[in-house]
Each structure stands twice: as structure tokens, then as C-alpha cells.
Design a protein around this motif. Structure first.
Motif, short mmCIF file in Angstrom:
data_model
loop_
_atom_site.label_atom_id
_atom_site.label_comp_id
_atom_site.label_asym_id
_atom_site.label_seq_id
_atom_site.Cartn_x
_atom_site.Cartn_y
_atom_site.Cartn_z
N TYR A 1 0.83 -1.30 -0.20
CA TYR A 1 -0.08 0.02 -0.06
C TYR A 1 0.75 1.21 -0.01
O TYR A 1 2.16 1.30 0.57
N GLN A 2 0.21 2.38 -0.90
CA GLN A 2 0.91 3.63 -0.64
C GLN A 2 0.34 4.54 0.10
O GLN A 2 -0.74 4.70 0.02
N LYS A 3 1.30 5.32 0.94
CA LYS A 3 0.46 6.29 1.92
C LYS A 3 0.47 7.50 1.33
O LYS A 3 1.14 7.95 0.43
N PHE A 4 -0.91 8.03 1.15
CA PHE A 4 -1.04 9.23 0.48
C PHE A 4 -1.68 10.55 1.54
O PHE A 4 -1.83 11.59 0.95
N TRP A 5 -2.17 10.00 2.55
CA TRP A 5 -3.00 11.13 3.54
C TRP A 5 -2.33 10.66 5.01
O TRP A 5 -2.58 9.53 5.33
N TRP A 6 -2.26 11.87 5.61
CA TRP A 6 -1.89 11.39 7.24
C TRP A 6 -2.02 12.82 8.06
O TRP A 6 -2.05 14.03 7.53
N PHE A 7 -2.46 12.60 9.14
CA PHE A 7 -2.40 13.73 10.35
C PHE A 7 -1.74 12.94 11.56
O PHE A 7 -2.26 11.97 12.11
#
Length: 197
Positions: free
Chosen positions: A8-14
Motif C-alpha cells: 500500500y502507498q501512503k497518501f494522506w496523514w494527520f
């Protein structure tokens, strides 16, 4: 991030404990490629990926891990895809349940059959839950929302912005005290990943 032999590719984070970034008014306001991995907060949309076969993985700071399979024939899933990929708003879309697969942790028992991506108190916010009111939600990012506004009984309307944990199943506080459910806040963290076959 690898799950079941899929990368999986990370694309959004907080990141948990981060301040809501000054000037950010949309939880999907960044284009893919705008963020650096060192950024504490990243509000990127999905890159150019097709809906068919696309998977969404969400991991929160509480240890919950959920995976959704997009489905263009499910109006709730399709609205979420259009928001995440194109930034298309939706005041409220209800329909068939779009249930995640629970990889780790626990989930509310309420059906995830309602989606909103709309402006609330100056923040374009995102929520997948059971009825369009921030209780029993899974994905909830931005500002607390309830119906066409915000209800202090279903999240703290005074918080500028943040994220909720994936398993918002329990009521907190006594009746009449407000804050019966958790809503978006800065004391949780959330990361979103995608897998495109």
C-alpha cells in the motif's frame, strides 16, 4: 505498508498531537505529490488510480486498521472515491453499507452507509458513518458534522479540526453533559493508504 502481500502507498496523514495547519480549509486540499514524508499533516487526494479493484487502508493512532474495497455500484463507496480522487463534494449520500474489513482493532456495530464531504465551520470535512451525525463513524476528518451543521452532543463543535479514531463506538460523558461521542480532534492520528492493482 504491506498487508496480505499487497504493498500500500501512503497518501494522506494527520500525526497525533499535530496542530491544525494554518490556512488549511480542506481535508483533501492537497494534490498528490504536494507533501513531503516529513510533514506532520498531509491532505493529499488520491493520484490517478481507477476505482475498479482499488483498496483503501486506514490506520489510526489507537491501533485500529480497516480496509475498504471501492465499488462504483455502491453510491456511498462511489461518492467517497470521487471525493478522495477528484475532490468532489457531497452534502449527504446514503445507500448500501460500505463496510470495511477489520484487520486489527474493533469497529462500531452501526452500518457504514452514509457519506459526507462538505464545508463545516470553514473546513471542508469528510465523514463515513451510519447516519450523517458524528457518532459511530469510521472515517472522520476535519470538523465535527451532524446533518447539515454541527451538534455539540455528537462531537466538539469548538475544535477547529482534526481526525477521529476509526472505532468511534462508545458514548462518553453523562446524559446532558454534551460530548456523548468523540469527533475529530488533534489527540488522535490517522493515515490513509491505497492499493491499485
Amino acid at each position: 505498508m504491506k498487508v496480505d502481500d499487497k504493498t500500500y502507498q501512503k497518501f494522506w496523514w494527520f500525526k497525533k498531537g499535530s496542530k491544525w495547519p494554518t490556512g488549511k480549509t480542506d481535508v483533501l486540499g492537497d494534490n498528490f505529490g504536494d507533501c513531503k514524508s516529513s510533514d506532520a499533516v498531509c491532505f493529499q487526494k488520491l493520484p490517478e488510480v481507477k476505482e475498479e479493484g482499488l483498496l483503501l487502508l486506514a490506520i489510526d493512532s489507537e491501533g485500529n486498521q480497516f480496509e475498504w474495497t471501492f465499488d462504483s455500484l455502491n453510491p456511498v463507496a462511489h461518492a467517497a472515491y470521487k471525493a478522495l480522487r477528484h475532490g468532489t463534494t457531497a452534502s449527504k449520500v446514503s445507500g448500501a453499507t460500505w463496510a470495511p474489513r477489520v484487520i486489527k482493532g474493533s469497529i462500531t456495530g452501526s452500518a457504514q452507509d452514509t457519506f459526507m464531504y462538505r464545508d463545516q465551520d470553514g473546513i471542508r470535512s469528510f465523514m463515513l458513518d451510519d447516519d450523517g451525525c458524528d457518532c459511530h463513524s469510521t472515517l472522520s476528518m476535519g470538523h465535527a458534522m451532524c446533518g447539515g451543521g454541527c451538534s455539540q452532543s455528537y462531537g466538539n463543535c469548538k475544535i477547529t479540526g482534526g481526525v477521529d479514531k476509526l472505532s468511534d463506538a462508545q458514548m462518553t460523558g453523562s446524559a446532558g453533559s454534551g460530548h456523548h461521542c468523540t469527533g475529530p480532534a488533534t489527540d488522535y492520528g490517522l493515515s490513509l493508504y491505497y492499493y491499485a492493482p
